[in-house]
Scaffold this motif. Structure first.
Motif, short mmCIF file in Angstrom:
data_model
loop_
_atom_site.label_atom_id
_atom_site.label_comp_id
_atom_site.label_asym_id
_atom_site.label_seq_id
_atom_site.Cartn_x
_atom_site.Cartn_y
_atom_site.Cartn_z
N GLN A 149 -4.45 7.67 6.59
CA GLN A 149 -4.52 6.47 5.73
C GLN A 149 -3.69 5.33 6.33
O GLN A 149 -4.08 4.17 6.27
CB GLN A 149 -4.02 6.80 4.32
CG GLN A 149 -4.99 7.65 3.52
CD GLN A 149 -4.47 8.01 2.13
OE1 GLN A 149 -3.38 7.61 1.73
NE2 GLN A 149 -5.26 8.78 1.39
N THR A 150 -2.57 5.68 6.91
CA THR A 150 -1.74 4.65 7.56
C THR A 150 -2.47 4.06 8.76
O THR A 150 -2.47 2.84 8.98
CB THR A 150 -0.38 5.26 7.99
OG1 THR A 150 0.30 5.68 6.80
CG2 THR A 150 0.48 4.28 8.73
N LYS A 179 -5.66 3.87 9.15
CA LYS A 179 -6.79 3.08 8.64
C LYS A 179 -6.33 1.65 8.30
O LYS A 179 -7.04 0.68 8.59
CB LYS A 179 -7.35 3.78 7.38
CG LYS A 179 -8.72 3.32 7.00
CD LYS A 179 -9.78 3.97 7.90
CE LYS A 179 -11.01 3.09 7.99
NZ LYS A 179 -11.90 3.55 9.09
N ASP A 205 0.84 -1.20 0.00
CA ASP A 205 0.00 0.00 0.00
C ASP A 205 0.87 1.24 0.00
O ASP A 205 1.94 1.24 0.59
CB ASP A 205 -0.86 0.05 1.28
CG ASP A 205 -2.18 -0.65 1.11
OD1 ASP A 205 -2.95 -0.24 0.23
OD2 ASP A 205 -2.43 -1.62 1.86
N THR A 223 0.48 5.16 1.27
CA THR A 223 -0.41 6.10 1.95
C THR A 223 0.11 7.52 1.74
O THR A 223 1.31 7.74 1.58
CB THR A 223 -0.53 5.80 3.46
OG1 THR A 223 0.74 6.02 4.09
CG2 THR A 223 -0.96 4.37 3.71
N GLU A 224 -0.84 8.47 1.76
CA GLU A 224 -0.49 9.87 1.46
C GLU A 224 -0.56 10.73 2.71
O GLU A 224 -0.20 11.91 2.66
CB GLU A 224 -1.48 10.44 0.43
CG GLU A 224 -1.67 9.58 -0.82
CD GLU A 224 -0.62 9.85 -1.90
OE1 GLU A 224 0.19 10.78 -1.70
OE2 GLU A 224 -0.63 9.13 -2.91
N ASN A 225 -1.05 10.17 3.81
CA ASN A 225 -1.15 10.94 5.06
C ASN A 225 -1.28 9.97 6.24
O ASN A 225 -1.57 8.78 6.04
CB ASN A 225 -2.33 11.92 5.00
CG ASN A 225 -3.63 11.22 4.67
OD1 ASN A 225 -4.05 10.30 5.38
ND2 ASN A 225 -4.27 11.63 3.58
#
Ligand code: ADP
Ligand code: MG
Length: 150
Positions: free
Chosen positions: A13-14, A16, A6, A8-10
């Motif tokens: 998101q991590t 989640k 995966d 993640t952009e922020n």
């Protein structure tokens, strides 16, 4: 072996992804020994951030912090056959034996425990073989790659 990658952009998101993994673990139920999650990656790669979401997925309300002076913290898991969540950060460990003195062997053998270990490479020789490995890489300021191996 299952392998999920995966980006993640922020931080949200991590978190989640951590939360989703925790829910899957709860759903699957008890194994023969503790469920282990190994988190590898450099400082600031997102290991603790991931565990904040993970703890939320376990129904834990307390905040998960980067343990500055402590190596280990235990949290209660409620309403589940799992009873304890241990957050271990081996970054400050000088000798692998230090973790044994904290009761590591019992921790990882009790099926009612979920044990997440940051910097597992610092206690490589003491680690049980079976566990979920999450490898973190910082790509830029807010981008992280997460590789989940189970
Ligand atoms: P580690 O435990 O791996 O040392 P932390 O989770 O404590 O890392 O720190 C990660 C830092 O990076 C935090 O300050 C967090 O806000 C920031 N960050 C920026 N983008 C992300 C992202 N996509 N995922 C996780 N953390 C991120
Ligand atoms: Mg950390």
């Amino acid at each position: 072996m299952k392998r999920i990658e995966d980006i993640t952009e922020n931080p949200a998101q991590t978190k989640k992804i951590g939360e989703t993994l925790a829910r899957k673990i709860l759903k699957k139920g008890l194994l023969e020994s503790a469920v282990l999650v190994f988190l590898e990656g450099t400082l600031g790669a997102g290991k603790t951030t991931f565990l904040q979401g993970f703890a939320k997925g376990l129904g834990i309300k307390e905040k998960i912090l980067s343990p500055t002076f402590i190596i280990l913290k235990r949290f209660n898991i409620n309403d589940s056959e799992f009873k304890n969540f241990y957050h271990i950060d081996c970054y400050r460990i000088q000798r692998p034996e230090e973790i044994l003195e904290l009761g590591f062997k019992n921790m990882v053998s009790n099926p009612q425990n979920i044990v997440a270990i940051e910097w597992p490479e610092r206690i490589r020789n003491l680690l049980p073989k079976n566990g979920i490995l999450v490898k973190f890489k910082a790509i830029d300021k807010n981008k992280r790659s997460l590789l989940l191996l189970r």
